[in-house]
Design an enzyme around this catalytic site. Structure first.
Site, PDB file in Angstrom:
ATOM      1  N   GLY A 239       0.672  -1.219   0.065  1.00  0.00           N
ATOM      2  CA  GLY A 239      -0.013   0.073  -0.087  1.00  0.00           C
ATOM      3  C   GLY A 239       0.878   1.517   0.013  1.00  0.00           C
ATOM      4  O   GLY A 239       0.314   2.256   0.376  1.00  0.00           O
ATOM      5  N   SER A 240       1.848   1.262  -0.544  1.00  0.00           N
ATOM      6  CA  SER A 240       2.842   2.613  -0.493  1.00  0.00           C
ATOM      7  C   SER A 240       2.110   3.550  -1.480  1.00  0.00           C
ATOM      8  O   SER A 240       2.146   4.729  -1.376  1.00  0.00           O
ATOM      9  CB  SER A 240       4.192   2.322  -0.928  1.00  0.00           C
TER      10      SER A 240
ATOM     11  N   LEU B 181      -7.374  -9.560 -12.029  1.00  0.00           N
ATOM     12  CA  LEU B 181      -7.742  -8.898 -13.191  1.00  0.00           C
ATOM     13  C   LEU B 181      -9.177  -8.216 -13.105  1.00  0.00           C
ATOM     14  O   LEU B 181      -9.990  -9.089 -12.321  1.00  0.00           O
ATOM     15  CB  LEU B 181      -7.757  -9.793 -14.507  1.00  0.00           C
TER      16      LEU B 181
ATOM     17  N   ASN C 125      -4.647   2.069 -13.334  1.00  0.00           N
ATOM     18  CA  ASN C 125      -3.793   1.107 -12.735  1.00  0.00           C
ATOM     19  C   ASN C 125      -2.349   1.767 -12.786  1.00  0.00           C
ATOM     20  O   ASN C 125      -1.839   2.423 -13.650  1.00  0.00           O
ATOM     21  CB  ASN C 125      -3.749  -0.376 -13.475  1.00  0.00           C
TER      22      ASN C 125
ATOM     23  N   HIS D 277       1.657   0.273 -12.952  1.00  0.00           N
ATOM     24  CA  HIS D 277       2.692  -0.897 -13.353  1.00  0.00           C
ATOM     25  C   HIS D 277       4.141  -0.380 -13.190  1.00  0.00           C
ATOM     26  O   HIS D 277       4.334   0.692 -13.817  1.00  0.00           O
ATOM     27  CB  HIS D 277       2.268  -1.315 -14.633  1.00  0.00           C
TER      28      HIS D 277
HETATM   29  C1  GRF Z   1       3.554  -1.483  -7.411  1.00  0.00           C
HETATM   30  O1  GRF Z   1       4.888  -1.478  -7.618  1.00  0.00           O
HETATM   31  C2  GRF Z   1       2.836  -1.390  -8.487  1.00  0.00           C
HETATM   32  O2  GRF Z   1       3.328  -0.661  -9.547  1.00  0.00           O
HETATM   33  C3  GRF Z   1       2.338  -2.685  -8.746  1.00  0.00           C
HETATM   34  O3  GRF Z   1       2.251  -3.174  -7.316  1.00  0.00           O
HETATM   35  C4  GRF Z   1       2.946  -2.471  -6.522  1.00  0.00           C
HETATM   36  C5  GRF Z   1       2.170  -1.983  -5.514  1.00  0.00           C
HETATM   37  O4  GRF Z   1       2.804  -1.492  -4.364  1.00  0.00           O
HETATM   38  N1  GRF Z   1       0.848  -2.792  -9.485  1.00  0.00           N
HETATM   39  P1  GRF Z   1       2.127  -0.959  -3.202  1.00  0.00           P
HETATM   40  O5  GRF Z   1       1.356  -1.844  -2.645  1.00  0.00           O
HETATM   41  O6  GRF Z   1       1.599   0.171  -3.646  1.00  0.00           O
HETATM   42  O7  GRF Z   1       3.404  -0.874  -2.158  1.00  0.00           O
END
Ligand code: GRF
Length: 208
Positions: free
Chosen positions: A14-15, A94, A109, A111
């Site tokens: 959840g960063s 998904l 989203n 990525h």
């Molecule tokens: C991130 O690297 C994002 O790009 C990917 O999953 C990770 C989620 O990290 N989809 P966080 O849970 O927000 O720390």
């Protein structure tokens, strides 16, 4: 204060949720986080949401007969809360037609690679193993594919000689935490236009 309402979907640390919540709390991002949707009851993102005073909806797929029924339950709550935008932040599923149709063009989203290179669950490790010199992160609209929707914003992150997958992922996370709140802000302000696969921002492209 705007009444643009978002729901964040996450499955893990959840960063990105935290970066968005921090900006909202600091008055830098004028949206309301109405709901955190999480499919992993032990995920740290739930704790972060509770600390930020955000309501949580924790549902696992196995509680339901089908993925459609699972998403119907989520949709019901989103509708009740009049959510405008779904923000996927480390959500490891998904999205199926139930939510895609209800939130057409309103699901985004993030990525951890420069799409269309290295889609999928191991974007950072795949880019690292491939030996690329530049990777990064991508914010995109969500369609029925895996990381295939129209690209809204990207930020490059160089791969350094002494990098490990972890150190590289750490710097990609930092880049994500910059661009994701910025994209949410632009969407809330109605500045982003989608035309086919082309995304543009009124007053120019998304600045980095
Ligand atoms: C991130 O690297 C994002 O790009 C990917 O999953 C990770 C989620 O990290 N989809 P966080 O849970 O927000 O720390």
């Amino acid at each position: 204060m705007s009444d643009y309402r978002i729901a964040v979907f996450g499955s893990g640390n959840g960063s990105n949720f935290q970066a968005i919540a921090d900006q909202v709390q600091a008055g830098q991002l004028d949206v309301k986080i109405e709901l955190l949707v999480c499919d992993q009851p032990q995920a740290k993102i739930i704790e972060r949401a509770e600390k930020a005073g955000v309501e949580t909806l924790v549902l696992t797929l196995k509680q339901f007969e089908s993925k459609a029924a699972y998403e119907e339950a989520i949709l019901e709550r989103l509708t009740e809360k009049q959510v405008d935008l779904i923000v996927l932040a480390g959500y490891m599923k998904l999205i199926s037609p139930v939510l895609l149709n209800a939130y057409k063009g309103r699901i985004i989203n993030i990525h951890p690679s420069l799409l269309p290179s290295f889609p999928g669950k191991q974007g950072v490790a795949d880019a690292f193993e491939y030996g690329v010199k530049v990777t990064g992160c991508t914010v995109h609209f969500v369609d029925e594919g895996m990381d295939t929707g129209p690209i809204i914003a990207q930020q490059a992150v160089p791969v350094l000689d002494h990098d490990t997958v972890e150190s590289l992922h750490q710097r990609i996370h930092e880049a994500e935490q910059q661009i994701y709140p910025e994209v949410v802000r632009s969407l809330a302000q109605g500045l982003i236009k989608l035309n086919g696969r082309k995304v543009s921002k009124r007053n120019g492209f998304i600045e980095r």
